[in-house]
Every structure is written in C-alpha cells, then in structure tokens.
Design a protein around this motif. Structure first.
Motif, PDB file in Angstrom:
ATOM      1  N   ILE A 310       0.856  -1.192   0.000  1.00  0.00           N
ATOM      2  CA  ILE A 310       0.000   0.000   0.000  1.00  0.00           C
ATOM      3  C   ILE A 310       0.891   1.241   0.000  1.00  0.00           C
ATOM      4  O   ILE A 310       1.679   1.438   0.928  1.00  0.00           O
ATOM      5  CB  ILE A 310      -0.903   0.043   1.250  1.00  0.00           C
ATOM      6  N   PRO A 311       0.789   2.097  -1.006  1.00  0.00           N
ATOM      7  CA  PRO A 311       1.620   3.311  -1.020  1.00  0.00           C
ATOM      8  C   PRO A 311       1.192   4.281   0.071  1.00  0.00           C
ATOM      9  O   PRO A 311      -0.004   4.398   0.373  1.00  0.00           O
ATOM     10  CB  PRO A 311       1.371   3.899  -2.413  1.00  0.00           C
ATOM     11  N   PRO A 312       2.135   4.985   0.703  1.00  0.00           N
ATOM     12  CA  PRO A 312       1.764   6.003   1.704  1.00  0.00           C
ATOM     13  C   PRO A 312       1.061   7.172   1.034  1.00  0.00           C
ATOM     14  O   PRO A 312       1.172   7.367  -0.189  1.00  0.00           O
ATOM     15  CB  PRO A 312       3.122   6.418   2.286  1.00  0.00           C
ATOM     16  N   LEU A 313       0.359   7.958   1.821  1.00  0.00           N
ATOM     17  CA  LEU A 313      -0.429   9.063   1.283  1.00  0.00           C
ATOM     18  C   LEU A 313       0.454  10.088   0.572  1.00  0.00           C
ATOM     19  O   LEU A 313       0.028  10.701  -0.410  1.00  0.00           O
ATOM     20  CB  LEU A 313      -1.218   9.729   2.415  1.00  0.00           C
ATOM     21  N   ARG A 314       1.700  10.281   1.032  1.00  0.00           N
ATOM     22  CA  ARG A 314       2.581  11.269   0.404  1.00  0.00           C
ATOM     23  C   ARG A 314       2.950  10.881  -1.030  1.00  0.00           C
ATOM     24  O   ARG A 314       3.435  11.716  -1.803  1.00  0.00           O
ATOM     25  CB  ARG A 314       3.840  11.456   1.238  1.00  0.00           C
ATOM     26  N   LYS A 315       2.734   9.614  -1.394  1.00  0.00           N
ATOM     27  CA  LYS A 315       3.028   9.164  -2.753  1.00  0.00           C
ATOM     28  C   LYS A 315       1.770   9.057  -3.601  1.00  0.00           C
ATOM     29  O   LYS A 315       1.822   8.597  -4.736  1.00  0.00           O
ATOM     30  CB  LYS A 315       3.759   7.818  -2.712  1.00  0.00           C
ATOM     31  N   ARG A 316       0.661   9.482  -3.058  1.00  0.00           N
ATOM     32  CA  ARG A 316      -0.591   9.541  -3.821  1.00  0.00           C
ATOM     33  C   ARG A 316      -1.305  10.847  -3.470  1.00  0.00           C
ATOM     34  O   ARG A 316      -2.457  10.872  -3.037  1.00  0.00           O
ATOM     35  CB  ARG A 316      -1.464   8.323  -3.532  1.00  0.00           C
ATOM     36  N   ARG A 317      -0.571  11.951  -3.621  1.00  0.00           N
ATOM     37  CA  ARG A 317      -1.065  13.262  -3.174  1.00  0.00           C
ATOM     38  C   ARG A 317      -2.351  13.679  -3.872  1.00  0.00           C
ATOM     39  O   ARG A 317      -3.113  14.486  -3.351  1.00  0.00           O
ATOM     40  CB  ARG A 317       0.019  14.321  -3.368  1.00  0.00           C
ATOM     41  N   GLY A 318      -2.596  13.142  -5.060  1.00  0.00           N
ATOM     42  CA  GLY A 318      -3.832  13.486  -5.753  1.00  0.00           C
ATOM     43  C   GLY A 318      -5.074  13.049  -5.009  1.00  0.00           C
ATOM     44  O   GLY A 318      -6.176  13.564  -5.257  1.00  0.00           O
ATOM     45  N   ASP A 319      -4.904  12.109  -4.071  1.00  0.00           N
ATOM     46  CA  ASP A 319      -6.042  11.636  -3.289  1.00  0.00           C
ATOM     47  C   ASP A 319      -6.330  12.509  -2.070  1.00  0.00           C
ATOM     48  O   ASP A 319      -7.379  12.343  -1.429  1.00  0.00           O
ATOM     49  CB  ASP A 319      -5.794  10.197  -2.805  1.00  0.00           C
ATOM     50  N   ILE A 320      -5.417  13.424  -1.734  1.00  0.00           N
ATOM     51  CA  ILE A 320      -5.589  14.216  -0.513  1.00  0.00           C
ATOM     52  C   ILE A 320      -6.855  15.073  -0.567  1.00  0.00           C
ATOM     53  O   ILE A 320      -7.668  15.028   0.374  1.00  0.00           O
ATOM     54  CB  ILE A 320      -4.336  15.077  -0.239  1.00  0.00           C
ATOM     55  N   PRO A 321      -7.106  15.853  -1.642  1.00  0.00           N
ATOM     56  CA  PRO A 321      -8.367  16.631  -1.690  1.00  0.00           C
ATOM     57  C   PRO A 321      -9.597  15.724  -1.692  1.00  0.00           C
ATOM     58  O   PRO A 321     -10.601  16.040  -1.055  1.00  0.00           O
ATOM     59  CB  PRO A 321      -8.246  17.423  -2.999  1.00  0.00           C
ATOM     60  N   LEU A 322      -9.509  14.605  -2.397  1.00  0.00           N
ATOM     61  CA  LEU A 322     -10.635  13.677  -2.484  1.00  0.00           C
ATOM     62  C   LEU A 322     -10.973  13.104  -1.113  1.00  0.00           C
ATOM     63  O   LEU A 322     -12.135  13.067  -0.700  1.00  0.00           O
ATOM     64  CB  LEU A 322     -10.293  12.545  -3.459  1.00  0.00           C
ATOM     65  N   LEU A 323      -9.949  12.663  -0.393  1.00  0.00           N
ATOM     66  CA  LEU A 323     -10.162  12.095   0.937  1.00  0.00           C
ATOM     67  C   LEU A 323     -10.605  13.164   1.934  1.00  0.00           C
ATOM     68  O   LEU A 323     -11.424  12.894   2.820  1.00  0.00           O
ATOM     69  CB  LEU A 323      -8.876  11.416   1.422  1.00  0.00           C
ATOM     70  N   THR A 324     -10.059  14.367   1.782  1.00  0.00           N
ATOM     71  CA  THR A 324     -10.469  15.469   2.662  1.00  0.00           C
ATOM     72  C   THR A 324     -11.966  15.723   2.528  1.00  0.00           C
ATOM     73  O   THR A 324     -12.682  15.833   3.529  1.00  0.00           O
ATOM     74  CB  THR A 324      -9.677  16.751   2.337  1.00  0.00           C
TER      75      THR A 324
END
Length: 469
Positions: A310-324
C-alpha cells in the motif's frame, strides 16, 4: 430505552464484568461491576461523579464515552488501561455505544471485560460476538481513490479475493491495511462466514497464544473452556495485523497450525481441524524484519504467497483533496456546524504535508477541525499545529492566488523551534502569513478571503500584531 441499551450491551460479549452509562456531560448515571467472589452484580458507587474524576488518567479527548458522543459512531473492542481514583490500574476490553433519544445523543453506554488488574492478567481476552457476522465490513467501494496505482491495487484485490491463497499486506501505519483485508474477505466466497481481526501487538505474548488457539478449563489458573480465534474463523478469514509483533516461538506454532490445518487448544490433547484463510499485515518491509530476526523466514514464505503493498499518502497526493472532502462529508453527519470545504491555503498545506500518519492522520485532522471550526470553511486556525507548523511544509509551500513563498519564515521557525516557546512561534508565523496576504491582495477584505477568515477577525489580528496596512 435505557433497558434496551443494557440488554444490547449484555449480548456484546459472552460475559460482562462492568457496565457504565454516562450522560452528555460525562456524569456517571449507572455503574456496576461483576464481583468474582460471590458471583454477583454490584453497584460501584460512582453514580453522580464525572467519569474524568473516577478515572483521572482520562481526558475528554481520550475517553471513549466522550468520543462516541462527539462522533456518534460506536467504538468496538477497544483495549484500554485506566487508573482509577484509588490508584489501581485496570485493563479492559470495551465496546462503547452512543445513546440516542429523538435523534439526539444524550449519553453513552460501555460494556467491558476485565483483562488485568495492576498488570496481572485476569483471564483470556474474549472476542466480541457481533464481529463474527461478517456484516458491515469494508469493500472495494470503500477504498476512496483516483490514484492510478491504488486503482490497480483494487483490481488486484478483486482477482485475489476469488482464491484462498494467503495474502500479506505491507504498508505504513494508517494506510488502510484492515480496509484491504476486509475487502479481500467481502469479495471472496467466504464473505458469509466469519471475518476475525486481531492486532498482534495489542496483546501480551503470554495471552496471544491462548487467544489464538483457545483454552481448556483447568489448563492454568483461571482458564475456562474458550474457543480460539482460529476456531472462531473456521471457514472464514483470520486477519493478523502487525504479524511481526508476534513472539518468534509463537510464530512457529501458528505456522505449524496453518500448514497442517490442525491445532490443539491449550491444555487439550485433542487436535481440531480448521479451514481458514489467513490474511496478514505489517508496517515494515518483511526482509528487513527477517534480517532483525523479528519475523521467521518460513512464516513469511508461507503467508506471503500474495503480497500487496500500500503506497503512503505522500506518494498519492492526488487523493488528498478527495479524501479530505470524503471525511468532511462523514463528519457533517454528526457535526452541529456543517463544513463546506477547506480554504485555498489549507488545501495547499495539506498537499505539501508528508502525512506520516497517512490516511488516519488526515481523517483525524478533519475531525480536529470539525471541533474547532468557527465558520463553514476550514482555515489555518482550525488545523492541528503539528501540520501547520511543520518546518519543511512552511519552507516548501507555494501559495496560491499570488502569495509568494517566504524562506525567512521557515528560517525563523527553525530557530524558534529550538529557542522560543510554541506560543511565540505560532504568533510570529501567523503575523508573517497575514503580512504576506495583505501584501499580495492589497486590502484587508481580500486578504481575509484568501486566509479563510472574516474581515473583522483579520482586522483584530492586524491591530494585535501592529501591522501597517
């Protein structure tokens, strides 16, 4: 209504040792415990006292009662050690649920099983009956992402779920390993059978063996006839989280049971046959753990047939707004102050932050904001200081709407971290943010809009810090 809650809680575990009900203010309305001497239920005499007074080691942030009343979500199978007002330390396995009346949360009820007193084990840790159903588990739709790598992982999970091969999930803390494990079960042919989850680091090694294999009455002092997790998971899935935390000698025993599909309860000479799929997880690279002799190589090769990283969140930054946005919508169901989104600056800070706690930390940040937010938008004032005042993020941030990066702010912060109190560091950084916003926008009104605050609040800050406008 209260009687119905008590009846429900009494069915959570095979036998409750304590029951505690608090009102909205955390005042104890009902408190009983099971007396092991005369086998009776007794009132503890805490009625009318605050739960924070009875257990001084608790705060409103750590108390399960205050947490479920704040979120509206139950907490199931939480292991907690609490020191009471007499100085005794009790270790419980507890489930806490909110009490609702007319769609309002008016209190909380908690049922507990006593595991240890002052560190001395009392009994084997039980397993919550409601978790055996396999209902209400996560599935692939629960994995919120637009990241290409994560979408490939979802497809891989869908394919792997169809078979019975052992799966090992590898990822940092907070990346959602249990979500993956539950999805593997939900999309498998075992979906209508039990899904049993156990964090191997949460149980002392001397209790974990009996928890996994079960016990026969009389096998040791206080032992009762108790099914182990292997037996409870028969025909279903057993998820062993933080597998490397398991004692090396116990790793050998679980390996033998998995390979032979047979095991013996502690104190029994009879073998039992079991059909269970093993899903395991760890938060470090297996080969490093093997090198440090924290993980048996033969157990790794047996359980790591399929490996999912599972990649850490810092390596899938495009998901940060979506998850927020996803977490905002979650908390809007229970919050009295609905949130519309985050300010542009907060979004940029979130995007530049490394999230060492991954998705769990992001969720906690949104929950934190939901408790302190004054308006409808999450601003700088509403996010945890650990995120806001990270030296790296302050230095790396490039503001939107024309606000430039300011290297001297990060420099001042790094000096302040070692020489100045946090309050002064926060004030200096806040002043610098306001100065940059005013310089960029040219007016208090526009700067307030950029900073996600009201004109009146910003005007107060300008006067407070004696900033020339």
């Amino acid at each position: 209504m209260i009687l119905k809650n008590i009846e429900f809680m009494a069915n959570i575990y095979d036998k409750l040792d304590a029951l505690l009900i608090t009102n909205r203010e955390g005042i104890i309305e009902y408190s009983t415990k099971f007396d092991t001497q005369d086998k009776s239920i007794k009132n503890e005499g805490y009625t009318g006292k605050s739960i924070l007074e009875v257990y001084p080691s608790l705060t409103e942030e750590t108390s399960s009662h205050f947490r479920v009343m704040r979120t509206g979500e139950p907490i199931v199978d939480e292991r907690q050690t609490l020191t009471d007002l007499n100085g005794r330390a009790y270790t419980f396995l507890s489930s806490t649920h909110p009490i609702e009346y007319n769609n309002q949360i008016i209190g909380a009820i908690e049922g507990s099983v006593l595991l240890a007193i002052d560190g001395v084990p009392c009994k084997q840790e039980p397993f919550a009956q409601e978790d055996l159903s396999g209902k209400g588990l996560y599935n692939l739709d629960s994995i919120i992402t637009r990241d290409s790598e994560m979408n490939l992982i979802k497809e891989r999970i869908r394919k792997v779920a169809e078979n019975d091969s052992a799966v090992m999930i590898i990822g940092e803390t907070g990346t959602g390993k249990e979500l993956i494990a539950q999805s593997l079960h939900t999309h498998s042919k075992r979906a209508d059978k039990p899904f049993i989850s156990q964090n191997c680091s949460a149980i002392p090694s001397n209790l974990l063996e009996s928890l996994l294999f079960g016990t026969v009455k009389g096998s040791y002092t206080g032992a009762e006839n108790q099914k182990g997790l292997l037996e409870l998971a028969h025909q279903g899935t057993l998820f062993l989280d933080e597998l490397n935390s398991m004692d090396i000698s116990l790793q050998g025993k679980i390996l033998k049971a998995i390979e032979e599909k047979k095991f013996r309860q502690i104190g029994s000479s009879k073998e039992k046959t079991v059909n269970v799929r093993i899903v395991s997880a760890m938060n470090e690279e297996p080969l490093k753990l093997i090198g440090r002799k924290e993980l048996r190589s033969d157990l790794f090769y047996r359980l790591g047939v399929i490996q999912i990283g599972i990649p850490p969140l810092r390596k899938r930054r495009g998901d940060i707004p979506l998850l927020t946005d996803y977490f905002i919508q979650q908390f809007n169901h229970t919050s009295s102050r609905p949130i519309s989104g985050v300010s542009d600056i907060v979004e940029k800070i979130f995007m530049n932050y490394d999230w060492p706690g991954n998705i769990r930390e992001l969720r906690n940040a949104v929950e934190y904001a939901s408790n302190f937010i004054a308006g409808s938008t999450i601003t700088l004032n509403d996010i945890p200081e650990a995120i806001l005042y990270s030296g790296k993020e302050a230095a790396d941030s490039t503001w939107v709407s024309g606000v430039p990066n300011s290297p001297h702010v990060a420099e001042n912060l790094s000096v302040s971290t070692s020489r100045e109190p946090l309050s002064k560091m926060v004030a200096e950084y806040e002043k610098s943010l306001i100065q940059q916003a005013l310089s960029s926008e040219g007016s208090v009104t526009n700067a307030a809009r950029l900073l996600g605050t009201s004109r009146q609040a910003l005007q107060y800050k300008v006067m407070k810090y004696r900033i020339d406008v």
